[in-house]
Design an enzyme around this catalytic site. Structure first.
Site, PDB file in Angstrom:
ATOM      1  N   TYR A  32       0.830  -1.203   0.000  1.00 62.26           N
ATOM      2  CA  TYR A  32       0.000   0.000   0.000  1.00 62.26           C
ATOM      3  C   TYR A  32       0.857   1.241   0.000  1.00 62.26           C
ATOM      4  CZ  TYR A  32       0.814   1.045   4.998  1.00 62.26           C
ATOM      5  OH  TYR A  32       1.389   1.384   6.191  1.00 62.26           O
ATOM      6  N   LYS A 148       6.450  -1.991   2.275  1.00 62.08           N
ATOM      7  CA  LYS A 148       5.220  -1.390   2.802  1.00 62.08           C
ATOM      8  C   LYS A 148       4.049  -2.338   2.561  1.00 62.08           C
ATOM      9  CE  LYS A 148       3.141   3.229   3.117  1.00 62.08           C
ATOM     10  NZ  LYS A 148       3.221   3.466   4.558  1.00 62.08           N
ATOM     11  N   GLU A 180      11.789   2.924  14.565  1.00 65.45           N
ATOM     12  CA  GLU A 180      10.917   3.985  14.036  1.00 65.45           C
ATOM     13  C   GLU A 180       9.623   3.996  14.830  1.00 65.45           C
ATOM     14  OE1 GLU A 180       9.735   3.078   9.954  1.00 65.45           O
ATOM     15  OE2 GLU A 180       9.744   0.945  10.406  1.00 65.45           O
ATOM     16  N   LEU A 205      10.891   1.429   7.480  1.00 66.75           N
ATOM     17  CA  LEU A 205      10.322   1.832   6.206  1.00 66.75           C
ATOM     18  C   LEU A 205      11.138   3.009   5.665  1.00 66.75           C
ATOM     19  CD1 LEU A 205       7.866   1.206   4.316  1.00 66.75           C
ATOM     20  CD2 LEU A 205       6.954   3.361   5.149  1.00 66.75           C
TER      21      LEU A 205
END
Ligand code: PLP
Length: 286
Positions: A32, A148, A180, A205
């Site tokens: 996505y 992702k 993160e 990411l």
């Protein structure tokens, strides 16, 4: 009621249906992207589409998303929904396998493509004005956080756990080092004024906003270094913030209850946000 996009059709959201055998539904076998829309324009769109293609490659999807076609759909959804400020979500799954089977379906199985708009003015404003409280939590996600995918259950659990601790978000920790946030990249400004963020690897990411913010830092002449940093170093930082397409730069004013700096959103994040917005809007696609 929203008009959404599903496999070539623009339809009311209540009519959008996907098979129970879709790989996205049964195996989270889907990728996505979320692209920010400001003033009806797409921010950083080419980079989001490049990452979408990379995710498809990394998961060995047998098809490549057609970026020109997807741009047209993004534009059309903005138009049909009268979207001014918000975001567009796109998800592509490996498609309907007609049964449940761990093996991938035949390569000619078409992917499922769905897209919808979300109005998000409040989130943008809030991130700008007030800081977030974050708590640190073990990073128990799979080891390919650079792709992702829609396997977001642990991130969702971490967000809920943060809420239970009266915080806004969790910063995830692997081997004592911050990876993160649940849906954002983590930055700190050290006591000597240097901007620090974790280097790219399979642990995080590869945030589109992260990269853009580092470019802005370069433009500002701000010294930055991509290296790992510990929970302790983060708690002692002069300033901290997170980056993501939907919140841009969002100040972090406490970590595990420890107040960061003077407890107010710091000047470095604010400046980077301002430059990012100017550059992003200049290059936005209408
Ligand atoms: N890290 C994670 C785990 C995310 O889910 C996101 C965004 O969804 C980000 C970082 C920020 O990425 P971007 O700046 O491309 O929105």
């Amino acid at each position: 009621m929203r008009t959404v996009y599903l496999n070539g059709e623009y339809i009311p959201d209540t009519e959008a249906k996907v098979s129970i055998f879709d790989r996205g539904f049964l195996f989270a076998d889907a990728i996505y992207e979320v692209t920010l829309v400001l003033d009806g324009k797409l921010i950083d769109f080419p980079n989001h589409m490049q990452r979408l293609k990379r995710s498809a490659r990394e998961l060995q999807f047998p098809f490549v998303p057609d970026v020109d076609q997807l741009l047209e759909v993004h534009r059309e959804l903005i138009r049909r929904n009268g979207l001014v400020d918000g975001q567009i979500y796109i998800q592509i799954t490996r498609g309907n396998a007609l049964d449940r089977d761990f093996a991938f379906p035949p390569a000619d199985t078409p992917g499922t493509i769905l897209m919808f708009t979300q109005v998000r003015t409040a989130a943008l404003d809030q991130a700008m004005k007030s800081g977030k409280a974050v708590v640190t939590m073990a990073d128990l996600r799979w080891q390919r956080s650079d792709i992702k995918t829609v396997q977001l259950l642990y991130s969702s659990i971490a967000k809920m756990e943060a809420g239970r601790k009266r915080a806004d978000d969790a910063w995830l920790v692997r081997d004592g080092l911050i990876t993160e946030g649940t849906n954002n990249n983590a930055f700190i400004v050290t006591k000597d004024g240097r901007l620090v963020t974790r280097p790219l690897s399979t642990d995080i990411l590869h945030g589109i906003t992260r990269k853009a913010v580092l470019d802005c830092a370069k433009e500002m002449g701000l010294e930055f270094v991509e290296r790992t940093f510990s929970v302790e170093e983060a708690r002692q930082a002069k300033e901290a913030f997170s980056t993501s397409a939907t919140t841009i730069v969002a100040a972090v004013t406490s970590i595990d209850g420890v107040v960061i700096g003077d407890g107010k959103p710091g000047p470095v994040g604010a400046k980077l946000r301002e430059i990012y917005l100017r550059k992003g809007l200049d290059a936005a696609i209408g």
